[in-house]
Write a protein that holds these residues in place. Structure first.
Motif, short mmCIF file in Angstrom:
data_model
loop_
_atom_site.label_atom_id
_atom_site.label_comp_id
_atom_site.label_asym_id
_atom_site.label_seq_id
_atom_site.Cartn_x
_atom_site.Cartn_y
_atom_site.Cartn_z
N PHE A 1 28.89 11.85 25.67
CA PHE A 1 28.42 13.22 25.51
C PHE A 1 28.49 13.97 26.83
CE2 PHE A 1 26.62 10.91 21.94
CZ PHE A 1 27.11 11.71 20.91
N ILE A 2 29.01 15.20 26.76
CA ILE A 2 29.27 15.98 27.98
C ILE A 2 27.97 16.27 28.72
CG2 ILE A 2 30.13 18.23 28.79
CD1 ILE A 2 32.15 18.07 26.39
N SER A 3 26.92 16.60 27.96
CA SER A 3 25.59 16.69 28.58
C SER A 3 24.62 15.84 27.74
CB SER A 3 25.12 18.15 28.71
OG SER A 3 25.05 18.75 27.44
N ALA A 4 23.41 15.67 28.22
CA ALA A 4 22.50 14.67 27.63
C ALA A 4 22.19 14.96 26.16
CB ALA A 4 21.21 14.64 28.45
N ILE A 5 22.24 13.90 25.36
CA ILE A 5 21.94 14.01 23.92
C ILE A 5 20.44 13.78 23.71
CG2 ILE A 5 22.55 11.55 23.55
CD1 ILE A 5 23.48 12.37 20.71
N SER A 6 19.87 14.52 22.77
CA SER A 6 18.42 14.39 22.50
C SER A 6 18.17 13.11 21.69
CB SER A 6 17.91 15.59 21.72
OG SER A 6 18.49 15.58 20.42
N ARG A 7 16.94 12.65 21.73
CA ARG A 7 16.57 11.42 21.02
C ARG A 7 16.77 11.58 19.51
NH1 ARG A 7 14.00 6.80 22.31
NH2 ARG A 7 13.00 5.69 20.59
N SER A 8 16.42 12.76 18.98
CA SER A 8 16.52 12.95 17.52
C SER A 8 17.98 12.88 17.05
CB SER A 8 15.89 14.30 17.11
OG SER A 8 16.62 15.36 17.69
N LYS A 9 18.90 13.43 17.86
CA LYS A 9 20.32 13.39 17.48
C LYS A 9 20.88 11.97 17.60
CE LYS A 9 21.45 18.21 18.32
NZ LYS A 9 21.52 19.14 19.44
N LEU A 10 20.34 11.22 18.57
CA LEU A 10 20.74 9.82 18.75
C LEU A 10 20.31 9.02 17.52
CD1 LEU A 10 22.22 8.52 21.07
CD2 LEU A 10 20.05 7.97 22.14
N GLU A 11 19.13 9.36 17.00
CA GLU A 11 18.62 8.68 15.80
C GLU A 11 19.48 8.99 14.57
OE1 GLU A 11 14.56 9.94 15.84
OE2 GLU A 11 13.97 8.44 17.35
N ASP A 12 20.01 10.25 14.52
CA ASP A 12 20.90 10.62 13.41
C ASP A 12 22.15 9.75 13.40
OD1 ASP A 12 19.16 12.62 12.77
OD2 ASP A 12 20.30 14.24 13.71
N ILE A 13 22.71 9.51 14.61
CA ILE A 13 23.91 8.66 14.72
C ILE A 13 23.57 7.23 14.31
CG2 ILE A 13 25.59 7.66 16.34
CD1 ILE A 13 25.42 10.27 17.95
N ALA A 14 22.41 6.75 14.77
CA ALA A 14 21.98 5.38 14.47
C ALA A 14 21.85 5.18 12.96
CB ALA A 14 20.67 5.07 15.17
N SER A 15 21.23 6.15 12.27
CA SER A 15 21.03 5.96 10.83
C SER A 15 22.36 6.07 10.08
CB SER A 15 19.99 6.96 10.27
OG SER A 15 20.40 8.27 10.56
N ALA A 16 23.30 6.94 10.58
CA ALA A 16 24.62 7.03 9.94
C ALA A 16 25.38 5.72 10.12
CB ALA A 16 25.41 8.18 10.56
N ALA A 17 25.28 5.12 11.33
CA ALA A 17 25.96 3.84 11.61
C ALA A 17 25.39 2.74 10.72
CB ALA A 17 25.80 3.48 13.08
N LEU A 18 24.07 2.79 10.53
CA LEU A 18 23.38 1.78 9.72
C LEU A 18 23.84 1.87 8.26
CD1 LEU A 18 21.25 -0.28 10.60
CD2 LEU A 18 19.50 1.27 9.72
N SER A 19 23.85 3.11 7.73
CA SER A 19 24.22 3.27 6.31
C SER A 19 25.71 2.99 6.09
CB SER A 19 23.85 4.67 5.82
OG SER A 19 24.60 5.64 6.53
N ALA A 20 26.54 3.17 7.14
CA ALA A 20 27.99 2.91 7.00
C ALA A 20 28.32 1.47 7.36
CB ALA A 20 28.77 3.86 7.90
N ASN A 21 27.27 0.68 7.67
CA ASN A 21 27.45 -0.72 8.09
C ASN A 21 28.39 -0.80 9.30
OD1 ASN A 21 26.85 -3.39 7.90
ND2 ASN A 21 28.48 -3.87 6.42
N ALA A 22 28.19 0.16 10.25
CA ALA A 22 29.10 0.25 11.40
C ALA A 22 28.37 0.14 12.74
CB ALA A 22 29.86 1.57 11.34
N VAL A 23 27.16 -0.45 12.69
CA VAL A 23 26.35 -0.52 13.92
C VAL A 23 27.10 -1.25 15.03
CG1 VAL A 23 24.23 -1.41 14.95
CG2 VAL A 23 24.16 -0.35 12.71
#
Length: 616
Positions: A100-122
């Motif tokens: 990320f070009i500048s710092a990502i917020s914790r909530s957006k990081l959590e969105d990526i984590a849950s998408a990775a989890l549901s896509a079985n792509a962690v």
């Protein structure tokens, strides 16, 4: 910045020094912000050398490449995060390196984590990095904050008379976020100096606070240990001078005489790339046929172009002379290769056939000439490039009499004796466009020790009206009477007239010599860098983010002159100031100065911003 990008493209590991090792093949996915950061620094060939087989925009239609890792370089926006999550769900790539070009917020990081989890792509999301690269490096010693959405932090945005406090806060936060990234990448905590009572002071206060908070968080500080390894500076901390565009409104309007600044002023020069209409044949189109569409030709003017590096700060007549010299040298070398080939009956032979001939004196010469052909061809490419660019610049100089404008404005800005009246130039139908005349008038108005009389002003207004300039209000220049200002109003309407079609001959163009004089921003830097007492800067505020308590002082604790400095222009900068600082640094052995600005504009773009400030 260059090093940081190469590290990122090598999966955030230091790039290998050896070229023997085969790079890991990968794809690069960026948004427009990432593209703007990478393109001035790394050419397609360099990306290929680092194993980048494809580089694609995040929001384009992309096919799955399931056996290849992907490096993402994007801003942490809602829209971008959604698209990354979609990529994970669609299993586009083998693995994902999210930068990320500048710092990502914790909530957006959590969105990526849950998408990775549901896509079985962690396990496929290999790394997530905050790169702190939210700025654009155009030169080793020059940077700008952004290119996308630059109108949000423009001179116009900052100086709007009706700007809300919340909007001003948002602009300042955007600027500070990028400056914070700059200092993280630099690996240095600066001493900050700024004037009082303007946007530069607001930036200084917020930046001091942001740096201070990061330094205080010992566990997560970006200015300790390994993070400091990338510092370009010596043991002494750098000086960071924040200046406000309103301290000098004349320089951005100035007609210039050096190569790089002229290219930026009269051609379409953007992120180190100049785009021009290709000269097309003069044959007329058949009656009733559509006129032929002009082809656009683009050239990259970068650090690898030795001619550009050597001459970008030179006066234009010197550049024209050097282009001719390079052309003559090349022709001599080219003729020598042809002559030797002809003597030895080797026309059309390949290098292998040539090198197998017994090494007589002539053959040795020929082998040497042939082996240097690639270098010769690259030289020829650069000569053609600069012949085209310099010819296009010369067309503007001749058709608009830009040498006359430059010389007259130099006299106005240095308070020298004038050899002709301003009215004569404004009234001359052959000298420049309405925009050129308006720029000259505004410089005259800004630099005048006292405003012109009402009678004189009426004459100037009439002359400007006669050549096509239409003021929105009768008091179109009144905003300049109380300079410097923080809220600027000016009303300017103009039309741009482009003329072309002249030969690469300097006939009729003055061979003007540049007089060395420091522009206001350079004078301010010199006072602060050398710790000189001067009424212009004695009242500048002083911030040291490393001090435990915030200081309201304008008295510097450090009494030694600085060896390194960064000057940053809030409200926009230009190549004229950059070149003036480069020349200043050359005359000071051992000193290092970088120039940055919130946006880079030429005089026409600045004039438009002033214009819109005056409209209701």
């Amino acid at each position: 910045m260059d090093t940081a990008l190469k590290r990122m493209l090598n999966f955030n590991a230091p790039p290998l020094k050896t070229t023997a090792a085969e790079p890991v093949w990968k794809v690069l996915i960026y948004d427009r912000f990432g593209q703007d950061i990478i393109s001035p620094l790394l050419a397609v060939k360099e990306l290929r050398d680092m194993g980048i087989t494809l580089h694609l925009l995040l929001h384009s239609d992309r096919d799955p490449i399931p056996d290849v890792p992907a490096i993402y370089f994007v801003m942490p926006t809602e829209e971008n995060i959604d698209r990354i999550c979609q990529d994970l769900r669609n299993q586009l790539y083998e693995s994902y390196y999210l930068n990320f070009i500048s710092a990502i917020s914790r909530s957006k990081l959590e969105d990526i984590a849950s998408a990775a989890l549901s896509a079985n792509a962690v396990s496929q999301v290999t790394k997530v990095f905050d790169q702190y690269l939210n700025f654009i490096t155009l030169e080793d010693d020059m940077f700008i904050l952004c290119n996308q959405n630059k109108e949000l932090i423009s001179y116009h945005a900052i100086n709007k008379p009706d700007i809300m406090d919340t909007d001003m806060e948002a602009i300042m936060d955007t600027i500070v976020d990028s400056l914070f990234c700059f200092f993280v990448t630099l690996g240095a905590v600066p001493i900050i100096r700024c004037p009082r009572g303007n946007a530069a002071e607001m930036v200084a206060v917020k930046l001091d606070k942001k740096l201070r908070e990061n330094l205080r968080d010992a566990r997560n500080s970006l200015f300790t240990g390994d993070n400091m390894g990338a510092s370009q500076f010596s043991f002494q901390r750098p000086l960071f001078v924040l200046a406000d565009r309103n301290l000098d409104l004349a320089t951005p309007l100035h007609h210039t005489w050096t190569y790089q600044a002229l290219v930026h002023d009269v051609l379409d020069f953007h992120l180190n790339r100049v785009s021009m209409d290709e000269s097309v044949g003069s044959e007329a189109s058949p009656a009733g046929a559509r006129p032929k569409k002009k082809n656009k030709k683009s050239y990259d003017l970068t650090a690898s172009d030795k001619f550009w590096q050597k001459h970008k700060g030179s006066p234009f007549p010197e550049v024209a002379e050097s282009v001719q010299e390079e052309l003559d040298t090349y022709r001599a070398q080219e003729d020598e290769v042809k002559r030797l080939k002809s003597i030895m009956g080797l026309e059309g032979e390949d290098e292998g056939a040539i090198s197998s001939i017994s090494m007589s004196d002539n053959t040795a010469k020929l082998t040497s000439a042939v082996s240097s052909l690639p270098e010769l061809l690259e030289k020829k490419r650069l000569i053609d490039l600069h012949t085209n660019v310099a010819t296009a610049v010369l067309d503007h100089i001749k058709s608009r009499k830009l040498d006359v404008y430059f010389e007259y404005e130099e006299k106005l800005m240095s308070k020298s004796t004038l050899d002709k009246s301003l009215l004569d130039i404004i009234s001359d139908p052959d000298a420049g466009t309405p925009e050129d005349k308006m720029r000259l008038f505004l410089i005259f108005y800004i630099t005048a020790l006292q405003p012109p009389s009402e009678t004189d002003l009426e004459q100037y207004k009439k002359a400007l009206l006669d050549i096509g300039f239409v003021p929105e209000r009768p008091n179109f220049a009144s905003y300049l009477q109380n300079k410097p200002l923080t809220k600027t109003r000016c009303s300017v309407l103009f039309s741009r007239v482009m003329n072309s079609g002249s030969q690469f001959v300097m006939e009729g163009v003055k061979n003007l010599v540049l007089k060395q004089h420091n522009l206001p921003v350079t004078r301010i830097l010199d006072n602060l860098m050398e710790m000189k007492s001067n009424p212009e800067t004695d009242d500048y505020r002083y911030f040291d983010p490393k001090m435990l308590r915030g200081s309201e002082s304008s008295i510097p604790r450090n009494k030694n002159p600085f060896q390194e400095a960064i000057v940053f222009m809030v409200g926009g900068g230009n190549y004229i100031e950059y070149q003036n600082l480069v020349d200043y640094t050359k005359a000071k052995p051992g000193k290092k100065v970088l120039y940055g600005c919130s946006e880079l504009f030429n005089a026409g773009q600045f004039l438009k911003q002033l214009s819109s400030l005056g409209q209701k």
